[in-house]
Design an enzyme around this catalytic site. Sequence first.
Site, PDB file in Angstrom:
ATOM      1  N   ILE A 187       0.935  -1.085   0.137  1.00 22.11           N
ATOM      2  CA  ILE A 187      -0.019   0.008  -0.009  1.00 22.11           C
ATOM      3  C   ILE A 187       0.832   1.217  -0.070  1.00 22.11           C
ATOM      4  CG2 ILE A 187      -1.956  -1.050   1.249  1.00 22.11           C
ATOM      5  CD1 ILE A 187      -1.130   0.450   3.858  1.00 22.11           C
ATOM      6  N   ASP A 188       2.139   0.997   0.338  1.00 26.11           N
ATOM      7  CA  ASP A 188       3.024   2.266   0.639  1.00 26.11           C
ATOM      8  C   ASP A 188       3.626   2.875  -0.624  1.00 26.11           C
ATOM      9  OD1 ASP A 188       2.771   1.730   3.472  1.00 26.11           O
ATOM     10  OD2 ASP A 188       4.491   0.421   3.346  1.00 26.11           O
ATOM     11  N   GLY A 234       2.346   4.556   5.365  1.00 27.64           N
ATOM     12  CA  GLY A 234       3.206   4.803   4.178  1.00 27.64           C
ATOM     13  C   GLY A 234       4.643   4.465   4.490  1.00 27.64           C
ATOM     14  N   VAL A 260      -7.308   0.269   8.574  1.00 24.51           N
ATOM     15  CA  VAL A 260      -8.466   0.484   7.630  1.00 24.51           C
ATOM     16  C   VAL A 260      -7.871   0.592   6.135  1.00 24.51           C
ATOM     17  CG1 VAL A 260     -10.143   2.153   7.086  1.00 24.51           C
ATOM     18  CG2 VAL A 260      -9.912   1.472   9.152  1.00 24.51           C
ATOM     19  N   ARG A 262      -5.505  -0.844   4.702  1.00 29.74           N
ATOM     20  CA  ARG A 262      -4.988  -2.164   4.423  1.00 29.74           C
ATOM     21  C   ARG A 262      -6.109  -3.051   3.925  1.00 29.74           C
ATOM     22  NH1 ARG A 262       0.171  -3.393   7.728  1.00 29.74           N
ATOM     23  NH2 ARG A 262      -0.611  -5.314   7.978  1.00 29.74           N
TER      24      ARG A 262
HETATM   25  O1  F6P Z   1       4.097  -1.746   4.702  1.00 28.26           O
HETATM   26  C1  F6P Z   1       2.435  -1.627   4.878  1.00 28.26           C
HETATM   27  C2  F6P Z   1       2.272  -1.017   6.553  1.00 28.26           C
HETATM   28  O2  F6P Z   1       0.858  -0.839   6.564  1.00 28.26           O
HETATM   29  C3  F6P Z   1       2.998   0.457   6.609  1.00 28.26           C
HETATM   30  O3  F6P Z   1       2.355   1.273   5.978  1.00 28.26           O
HETATM   31  C4  F6P Z   1       2.815   0.379   8.126  1.00 28.26           C
HETATM   32  O4  F6P Z   1       4.076   1.450   8.523  1.00 28.26           O
HETATM   33  C5  F6P Z   1       3.300  -1.080   8.310  1.00 28.26           C
HETATM   34  O5  F6P Z   1       2.739  -1.880   7.189  1.00 28.26           O
HETATM   35  C6  F6P Z   1       2.746  -1.695   9.839  1.00 28.26           C
HETATM   36  O6  F6P Z   1       3.264  -2.699   9.819  1.00 28.26           O
HETATM   37  P1  F6P Z   1       2.425  -3.962  10.868  1.00 28.26           P
HETATM   38  O7  F6P Z   1       1.430  -4.691  10.080  1.00 28.26           O
HETATM   39  O8  F6P Z   1       3.715  -5.034  11.249  1.00 28.26           O
HETATM   40  O9  F6P Z   1       1.860  -3.386  11.938  1.00 28.26           O
END
Ligand code: F6P
Length: 343
Positions: A126-127, A170, A274, A276
């Site tokens: 998503i980033d 992000g 949300v 993701r």
């Molecule tokens: O790389 C996707 C992401 O949702 C980032 O935007 C966010 O910093 C990270 O993953 C969060 O990671 P986790 O699912 O390990 O909490």
Amino acid sequence: MGLRVGILTGGGDCPGLNAVIRAVVRRAVLEDGAEVLGFKNGWRGLIDDDFVPLTRLSVTGILPRGGTILGTSRVDPQDHPSRIRANWDRHALDGLVVVGGEGTLRAARDMWRDHGLRLVGVPKTIDNDLDGTDFPFGFDTAVNTVMEAVDRLHSTAESHHRVMVIEVMGRHSGWIAAYGGIAGGADVVLVPEHPFRITRVCELLRHREQQGTPFSIVVVAEDAHPHPEEDFLDPSAKEQIYKRGRLGGIGYHLATEIERCTGIETRHANLGYVQRGGSPTAFDRVLATRFGVKALELVLGAQWGQMVALKGNKVVSVPLDTAVERIKQLDEEVYRVAEVFFG
Ligand code: F6P
């Protein structure tokens, strides 16, 4: 014996993962006797030999579903090369499709380079921070989610004459913030690539108020930092916000500081996970499907160590090595467009 190919999804979940799985399977079954094994929970599945055979029937109906039917994890395969090799040989795999973000694909590159695993990569995030592809799948859906949220938060901002600070994901790049901010009509967008001066932010918001618009929308990326000359975060706040691999919380501190320096009532909302979830947009469904078909064709052509990628409007392949070399930062041109609408 026909082709035997494995597939796994690693890293954070992301809209479009199921669309890729479906596309890989649907393209594979066009080959006589081909079999696809879905390894569960990222690399963990290959380490523990936890898999499910994927057939045309088992991927029916998954195209619009968020998440991944295979599950995911952030396990590092480099810690278990011999178990991976043993399971690989047990199944007599011809190749592996690895669907993941920067961490998963870096690990894939290492497994290919250091252990000779015959694999191809598919970029999801998503980033939008993966170099080597103009866009991965997942980003468009996340941006649409942010846009919808910004639209909704406009209602409260406008009705209550408030500043709404909206924190978005992000990781270390500002793509979601900039695209979500532009699409949602944000009045200020703060990104990791440009440390922000809080005095300037407050000035822009006060100026809006003086011009007769007593509400504002500020979109802030989770890794945005105050400029060192105007750092309003104490060390314990910084420790909480900028945790390695786990960012979050700048929105709260920023909202507090904005209210203090402008005197305008300010609230914050952290959109979090949300962003993701949910069903992929049409753009992401099509891209993920094109990526899945191309990935299987790379396997058929024994194009190991490659990643499928979007270049312009064409799906091509690039070496995994170059794709994971560096994080793709926000394009300056995009940031400059967002900036036009500040204040
Ligand atoms: O790389 C996707 C992401 O949702 C980032 O935007 C966010 O910093 C990270 O993953 C969060 O990671 P986790 O699912 O390990 O909490």
